[in-house]
Design an enzyme around this catalytic site. Structure first.
Site, PDB file in Angstrom:
ATOM      1  CB  ALA A 273     -47.146  36.476  28.427  1.00  0.00           C
TER       2      ALA A 273
ATOM      3  CG  ASN B 168     -53.235  24.176  28.342  1.00  0.00           C
ATOM      4  OD1 ASN B 168     -53.301  24.415  27.137  1.00  0.00           O
ATOM      5  ND2 ASN B 168     -52.702  25.017  29.200  1.00  0.00           N
TER       6      ASN B 168
ATOM      7  CB  CYS C  68     -47.899  23.025  26.651  1.00  0.00           C
ATOM      8  SG  CYS C  68     -49.163  23.092  27.899  1.00  0.00           S
TER       9      CYS C  68
ATOM     10  CE  LYS D 263     -58.823  26.416  27.691  1.00  0.00           C
ATOM     11  NZ  LYS D 263     -58.547  27.156  28.918  1.00  0.00           N
TER      12      LYS D 263
ATOM     13  CB  THR E 176     -55.494  32.980  25.067  1.00  0.00           C
ATOM     14  OG1 THR E 176     -54.307  32.201  25.203  1.00  0.00           O
ATOM     15  CG2 THR E 176     -56.135  33.180  26.410  1.00  0.00           C
TER      16      THR E 176
HETATM   17  C1  FMN Z   1     -54.359  35.074  33.149  1.00  0.00           C
HETATM   18  C2  FMN Z   1     -54.823  33.883  32.384  1.00  0.00           C
HETATM   19  C3  FMN Z   1     -54.233  32.643  32.640  1.00  0.00           C
HETATM   20  C4  FMN Z   1     -54.649  31.513  31.938  1.00  0.00           C
HETATM   21  N1  FMN Z   1     -54.072  30.303  32.220  1.00  0.00           N
HETATM   22  C5  FMN Z   1     -54.517  29.178  31.574  1.00  0.00           C
HETATM   23  C6  FMN Z   1     -54.004  27.900  31.903  1.00  0.00           C
HETATM   24  O1  FMN Z   1     -53.170  27.727  32.786  1.00  0.00           O
HETATM   25  N2  FMN Z   1     -54.481  26.839  31.205  1.00  0.00           N
HETATM   26  C7  FMN Z   1     -55.426  26.936  30.231  1.00  0.00           C
HETATM   27  O2  FMN Z   1     -55.834  25.928  29.654  1.00  0.00           O
HETATM   28  N3  FMN Z   1     -55.951  28.146  29.923  1.00  0.00           N
HETATM   29  C8  FMN Z   1     -55.517  29.252  30.566  1.00  0.00           C
HETATM   30  N4  FMN Z   1     -56.062  30.472  30.255  1.00  0.00           N
HETATM   31  C9  FMN Z   1     -57.097  30.548  29.207  1.00  0.00           C
HETATM   32  C10 FMN Z   1     -58.498  30.555  29.796  1.00  0.00           C
HETATM   33  O3  FMN Z   1     -58.769  29.385  30.540  1.00  0.00           O
HETATM   34  C11 FMN Z   1     -59.540  30.703  28.657  1.00  0.00           C
HETATM   35  O4  FMN Z   1     -59.445  29.608  27.778  1.00  0.00           O
HETATM   36  C12 FMN Z   1     -59.337  31.973  27.858  1.00  0.00           C
HETATM   37  O5  FMN Z   1     -58.938  33.044  28.676  1.00  0.00           O
HETATM   38  C13 FMN Z   1     -60.601  32.367  27.092  1.00  0.00           C
HETATM   39  O6  FMN Z   1     -61.687  32.589  27.969  1.00  0.00           O
HETATM   40  P1  FMN Z   1     -62.101  34.059  28.499  1.00  0.00           P
HETATM   41  O7  FMN Z   1     -62.248  34.926  27.272  1.00  0.00           O
HETATM   42  O8  FMN Z   1     -63.375  33.844  29.246  1.00  0.00           O
HETATM   43  O9  FMN Z   1     -60.982  34.523  29.385  1.00  0.00           O
HETATM   44  C14 FMN Z   1     -55.656  31.617  30.942  1.00  0.00           C
HETATM   45  C15 FMN Z   1     -56.249  32.863  30.694  1.00  0.00           C
HETATM   46  C16 FMN Z   1     -55.853  33.990  31.395  1.00  0.00           C
HETATM   47  C17 FMN Z   1     -56.508  35.289  31.086  1.00  0.00           C
END
Ligand code: FMN
Length: 298
Positions: A70, A129, A132, A167, A195
């Site tokens: 978060a 993204n 939001c 996304k 996520t």
């Molecule tokens: C710490 C963290 C910060 C994230 N910040 C963003 C973000 O700013 N914008 C976004 O579109 N996704 C964000 N995500 C989501 C990731 O880009 C990704 O879609 C998600 O974690 C699933 O992929 P993974 O399982 O490989 O982590 C974030 C994920 C994590 C873990």
């Protein structure tokens, strides 16, 4: 070794592996671990108009099969990104395609930030993204309403001259309806998935592990969900999909390609191993060869 260079919405990438938004910042820290030229592309942290300090600590917690976060869209704001972060990447990695991830509280903010990001020479794609909260709709995420997704996509597409990827958030009932709305708005492609909303409670304190309470689940646990959603959308839409969600190794990436992804992004795997993106890019040709597969060039 098999070549895995691809063309995505007309842009050449040396391999199909990108660092996912929010897990690579603006590249500085990651560059201490490896030469960023090993990436297909780097997606920057979602950027808003004004700087955001994010949520109170702790903002991340490890779970049995992934991470909760978060972070709260912590970012330095578009001015700093344009003045410092993107030029740093352009100077040090002039041939690395950057994906400019945009966040906002209303459509006007998305359009404004997207325009500024798209004006940077090294930004090859815009990634919207849509997870939001929409201030005009009681804080409901933009990405949960097809009508809003269509309008937001259309407005960003009209404002920028670079391919726009949307996304998607998986926190919806019908992912296909949202994907179709992004397509109707003129998206050049989709990025799937962000996520999933989750929570863990610490038995010792009887409070959530995250100060914010709930957070987004990423990592291994969400790979099958991402696979299912990519497959569902790929069945009905002829748009490139960038797969993201629990890609931990080359095998996961190739599985995602078989579900319909043209490229993959890697997020949480980087927490366990800062070299994850490089290793996954290196493993892909071996996995492809093992199963006599090829990665689609387009
Ligand atoms: C710490 C963290 C910060 C994230 N910040 C963003 C973000 O700013 N914008 C976004 O579109 N996704 C964000 N995500 C989501 C990731 O880009 C990704 O879609 C998600 O974690 C699933 O992929 P993974 O399982 O490989 O982590 C974030 C994920 C994590 C873990």
């Amino acid at each position: 070794m098999l070549q895995t260079g691809i063309k995505l919405a007309g842009v050449s990438l040396r391999n199909p592996v990108m660092a996912a938004s929010g897990t690579a910042g603006y590249g500085e820290e990651m560059s201490q671990h490896f030469d960023l030229n090993a990436l297909g592309a780097l997606v920057i942290k979602s950027t808003t108009r004004a700087p955001r300090t994010g949520n109170p600590w702790p903002t991340t917690a490890q779970t049995s099969a992934g991470w909760l976060n978060a972070v709260g869209l912590k970012n330095p704001g578009i001015d700093v990104v344009i003045r410092e972060k993107l030029p740093w990447l352009a100077t040090n990695y002039p041939n690395l395609p950057i994906v400019g991830s945009v966040a906002g509280a209303d459509i006007a903010e998305y359009v404004d930030v997207a325009k500024q990001l798209a004006s940077a020479v090294n930004v090859a794609f815009i990634e919207v993204n849509i997870s939001c909260p929409n201030v005009a709709n009681e804080g409901m995420a933009f990405g949960t309403d097809p009508q809003t997704v269509r309008e937001l996509t259309q407005r960003v597409v009209q404002a920028v001259a670079k391919p726009v990827f949307v996304k998607l958030t998986p926190n919806v009932t019908d992912i296909v309806a949202i994907a179709q709305a992004a397509a109707a708005g003129g998206a050049a492609g989709l990025v799937m998935i962000n996520t999933l909303m989750g929570m863990e409670i610490d038995l010792a304190t009887q409070k959530p592990h995250l100060a914010y309470g709930t957070g987004g689940l990423s990592g291994q646990a969400i790979h099958p969900l991402a696979m299912r959603m990519i497959h569902q959308v790929h069945e009905v839409l002829d748009l490139p999909i960038v797969g993201v969600g629990g890609v931990m190794n080359g095998k996961d990436a190739v599985e995602m390609m078989l579900a319909g992804a043209s490229a993959v992004q890697v997020g949480a795997a980087t927490f366990g191993d800062p070299l994850a993106c490089v290793k996954i890019a290196e493993e892909i040709p071996t996995v492809l060869a093992q199963y006599q597969l090829t990665w689609p060039k387009n």
